[in-house]
Write an enzyme that holds these catalytic residues in place. Structure first.
Site, PDB file in Angstrom:
ATOM      1  CG  ASP A 149      56.388  67.871  30.459  1.00 58.14           C
ATOM      2  OD1 ASP A 149      57.191  67.288  29.710  1.00 58.14           O
ATOM      3  OD2 ASP A 149      55.165  67.915  30.234  1.00 58.14           O
TER       4      ASP A 149
ATOM      5  CG  ASP B  83      52.631  63.538  25.751  1.00 59.19           C
ATOM      6  OD1 ASP B  83      52.604  63.308  26.973  1.00 59.19           O
ATOM      7  OD2 ASP B  83      53.055  64.605  25.265  1.00 59.19           O
TER       8      ASP B  83
HETATM    9  C1  GLA Z   1      53.498  67.414  27.903  1.00 58.87           C
HETATM   10  C2  GLA Z   1      53.236  66.179  28.737  1.00 58.87           C
HETATM   11  C3  GLA Z   1      51.763  65.976  28.912  1.00 58.87           C
HETATM   12  C4  GLA Z   1      51.174  67.205  29.570  1.00 58.87           C
HETATM   13  C5  GLA Z   1      51.507  68.447  28.767  1.00 58.87           C
HETATM   14  C6  GLA Z   1      51.077  69.698  29.505  1.00 58.87           C
HETATM   15  O1  GLA Z   1      53.086  67.243  26.600  1.00 58.87           O
HETATM   16  O2  GLA Z   1      53.831  65.062  28.176  1.00 58.87           O
HETATM   17  O3  GLA Z   1      51.488  64.829  29.668  1.00 58.87           O
HETATM   18  O4  GLA Z   1      51.684  67.306  30.873  1.00 58.87           O
HETATM   19  O5  GLA Z   1      52.879  68.544  28.498  1.00 58.87           O
HETATM   20  O6  GLA Z   1      51.362  70.833  28.777  1.00 58.87           O
END
Ligand code: GLA
Length: 728
Positions: A478, A548
């Site tokens: 990420d 997300d």
């Molecule tokens: C980001 C990702 C999510 C999750 C969060 C965790 O927003 O896109 O899917 O993994 O971080 O903090």
């Protein structure tokens, strides 16, 4: 087949491949001019004369010839200040402080194969499947060489380009701009398509007319970003999914980029793409060279559908790499929306038990397993396990999951650092910053300085030790913020503006080393969802968390826009809980399942809280996707419909015998009209079976299928067809 020719008589370069031609010419005193890009021209006979005209206020390189100005000629790789006043592709600052360059033809070579671009993500092919033309230009005053590289691939209407500047002079120069490509379209009536968005609604298809003036699509955020994607398409007015000319550019790069589209006073459209000059300058020492990233250029004379299919096929076979490239991707459960930070070993085990019973294949432990991380305000950088939550470490939970017949993966965010972390206490100088200025936080975090090789080494070592600490089969990588104060403390004054680019090259290097060392690990890239969904990342990691936003209806626009350039196998798509956590919408489990099945499928909700009926339906979906996934992941996509209230996607398997159609109706209405859907890409003279009925391919494409009435909002209809007979 593709082929590249140079005709000595008219000094024309002709690159042809799979129905596409790209033509350039050496003109006057060895200027390289652009003649044509479009549908293949088999017999080119100098039909396209470069327009010579004495135009007021367009100065002349040669005083005797008032009809010649670079300002009025379509150019292959323009520079500014030398009679062309339009947007340049290159801008170099010389030792005397000036920016003038004058590059002329020096030599060229045509080779089979494709040279490797050091450090970048890039497309590839076997030597016999790709041919490359390198045209070398030389500046008339300084010992500077510019290599323009063009590669064409057998069986694709695709060209890849990049540019290299070589400094053979004795002096240091500065590169302030070096585009990957430029195309001068001659007064054609084109419209622009691009993928704009924001967090939670990435890559929405945006179409607009091109007006006189300059229009820029770019990112200055340090990543390719949620807001714009390094993809632009220019299309004839009226081009749709099945007809019309379309020309697309997609930059193989994950950092700041820009594409400038300029329509001049005569209606000519100049378009370039490359590193964003706004955040980039490079010090080029004597006897060194610098290469731009590569751009993929694809042409279609039959609309956007075939353009996307060609790109998808190309990316699946000539960009994505590694052990997972051609493997069916596992159905996963991710605990993020199920537990957020609030989990312990027991909770995870319960989730694993249920997931395994439902047939799910991969268990992903998301954020919160390391350091002291119980919310988003600490511990990034401290990549050791939180024993309070996981007393038996990653090993314990990984072993448990494997015993349940699932593979195991974890979330990491290696490029980041929390101020509240052991790493920051030890190395506050390791984050991007400007001495004496505030370090702006976003989601309580700062960004590590990947322009510093020491930092890259730390990231490599810490990730390598996590990966070797337990059996880990999958990594979600990420990157949860954009860059501010984006300068490295390690770079001197004259190189500060190299930071953003060095960061991306450092990142690529770390990932390259990790993926080489751990070739069986499936890497999925993520940046708050799809904030770094680009071909650069796809070269290193074959999957991306698309957004997300997991709401099925919002996902229609996101997945549809993403599909313009990127194949379904690269798009993570999960079923989540209702009301949806991002937008509170309530949709059926079937709807959520059908929409997510158009990507690499998974779940992101607390399955232990589902009712028995829901669990039965989920295990059914899992079975279904296992049966269908090869069609979606390796097949061809037809975007049958994309309207306000109706969306429909069709996938045809690689061997063309199986078809999956998903139809989505958003809002219901009283006394709904009868709906009918025409399929595409089938064999006209074959018969297809749908349940117990047989239909002709031509019948399904010309007359279409009735969509049954579906009462209510947000309903889906999904069908599977199999080719059963081919008529003579
Ligand atoms: C980001 C990702 C999510 C999750 C969060 C965790 O927003 O896109 O899917 O993994 O971080 O903090």
């Amino acid at each position: 087949m593709s082929h590249i020719t140079f005709n000595e008589n008219n000094r024309v370069f002709h690159i042809a491949s799979h129905g596409m031609s790209y033509i350039m010419q050496l003109f006057k005193e060895d200027y390289l001019v652009h003649l044509y890009w479009g549908k293949e021209v088999k017999n080119y006979n100098d039909s396209f004369k470069v327009g010579l005209v004495d135009r007021a206020f367009s100065p002349n390189p040669n005083a005797e010839d008032r009809t010649f100005s670079l300002d009025t000629v379509p150019l292959e790789y323009p520079a500014f200040g030398n009679t062309d006043f339009r947007t340049p592709s290159i801008r170099l600052r010389m030792k005397d402080g000036t920016h003038i360059t004058d590059f002329r033809y020096e030599s060229h070579k045509i080779i089979s194969g494709k040279e490797k671009l050091v450090g970048y993500g890039q497309t590839y092919a076997d030597k016999e499947d790709v041919e490359t033309l390198v045209i070398t230009l030389k500046d008339t005053l300084y010992n500077l060489y510019l290599d323009l590289s063009y590669s064409v691939f057998n069986n694709y209407p695709i060209l890849t380009r990049h540019s290299v500047i070589r400094n053979e002079s004795e002096d240091t120069i500065y590169i302030e701009k070096l585009s990957s490509c430029n195309i001068d379209f001659r007064n054609e009536n084109l419209e622009l398509i691009h993928l704009s968005g924001a967090w939670g609604n990435e890559r929405e298809l945006t179409r607009q007319s091109i007006e006189k003036g300059n229009f820029i699509i770019d990112s200055k955020r340090g990543s390719s970003s949620h807001h714009h994607n390094p993809f632009v398409a220019l299309v004839d007015k009226g081009t749709n999914e099945t007809s019309g000319n379309a020309y697309a550019l997609n930059l193989v790069y994950s950092g700041d980029f820009s594409s400038e589209i300029e329509k001049d006073s005569k209606g000519n459209i100049r378009t370039n793409m490359g590193l964003n000059p706004f955040t980039f300058t490079w010090k080029l020492d004597s006897k060194t060279q610098f290469s731009s990233p590569e751009v993929v250029m694809v042409f279609s004379s039959s609309g956007l559908g075939s353009l996307s299919r060609d790109l998808h096929h190309f990316y699946r076979h000539h960009l994505i790499r590694g052990n997972h490239q051609h493997k069916e991707r596992p159905i996963l459960i991710n605990n993020w929306e199920a537990t957020y930070f609030n989990f312990n070993e027991e909770k995870l085990k319960n989730l694993a038990d249920v997931s395994s019973n439902l047939g799910i294949e991969l268990f992903v432990l998301d954020d919160g397993w390391f350091g002291k991380r119980n919310n988003d305000d600490s511990s990034l950088g401290d990549w050791f396990v939180n024993r309070e939550k996981l007393p038996n470490g990653l090993e314990g939970i990984s072993d448990y999951v494997h015993k349940k017949n699932m593979s195991f993966g974890i979330w990491v965010e290696p490029e980041m650092i929390s101020v509240n972390s052991e790493l920051y206490n030890k190395h506050p100088e390791w984050c991007l910053q400007v001495e004496g200025r505030r370090k702006s936080e976003s989601r309580n975090q700062l960004i590590l300085d990947l322009a510093n090789p020491q930092v890259c080494e730390y990231i490599y070592e810490s990730m390598d030790s996590v990966l070797t600490s337990a059996k880990i089969d999958y990594i979600k990588w990420d990157m949860n913020r954009n860059m501010t104060e984006a300068y490295s403390l390690t770079l001197p004054y004259e190189q500060k503006l190299e930071t953003a680019h060095r960061y991306i090259m450092g990142l690529y290097d770390v990932i390259e080393r990790l993926t080489k060392k751990h070739p069986n690990v499936l890497f999925e890239s993520c940046s708050g969802g799809g904030g770094r969904f680009d071909p650069g990342m796809l070269y290193f990691m074959p999957q991306v968390w698309t957004s997300d936003n997991t709401d099925a209806i919002a996902r229609l626009a996101i997945q549809n826009g993403t599909s313009m350039a990127y194949p379904a196998i690269s798009m993570g798509a999960h079923v989540s809980a209702i009301p949806n956590h991002q937008i509170q919408r309530v949709t059926d489990l079937k709807t959520r399942g059908d929409v997510a099945m158009a990507g690499t499928f998974g779940y992101e909700l607390d399955l232990t809280q589902c009712t028995k009926e829901e669990q039965t339906e989920i295990s059914q979906q899992v079975k279904e996707y296992k049966k269908l996934r090869h069609i979606v992941q390796f097949g061809d996509l037809y975007r049958l419909r994309y309207e306000n209230n109706e969306v429909s996607w069709q996938f045809i398997s690689e061997d063309k015998t199986e078809v999956l159609v998903t139809f989505v109706k958003k809002l219901g209405m009283a006394q709904e009209p009868f709906m009918r859907l025409k399929l595409d890409g089938l064999d006209e003279s074959s018969l297809y079976q749908l349940d117990n009925k047989i239909f002709g391919g031509d019948e399904l494409m010309n007359i279409g299928l009735d969509i049954p009435n579906m009462d209510g909002d947000f309903k889906t209809y999904q069908i599977y067809l199999k080719k059963v007979q081919t008529l003579k």
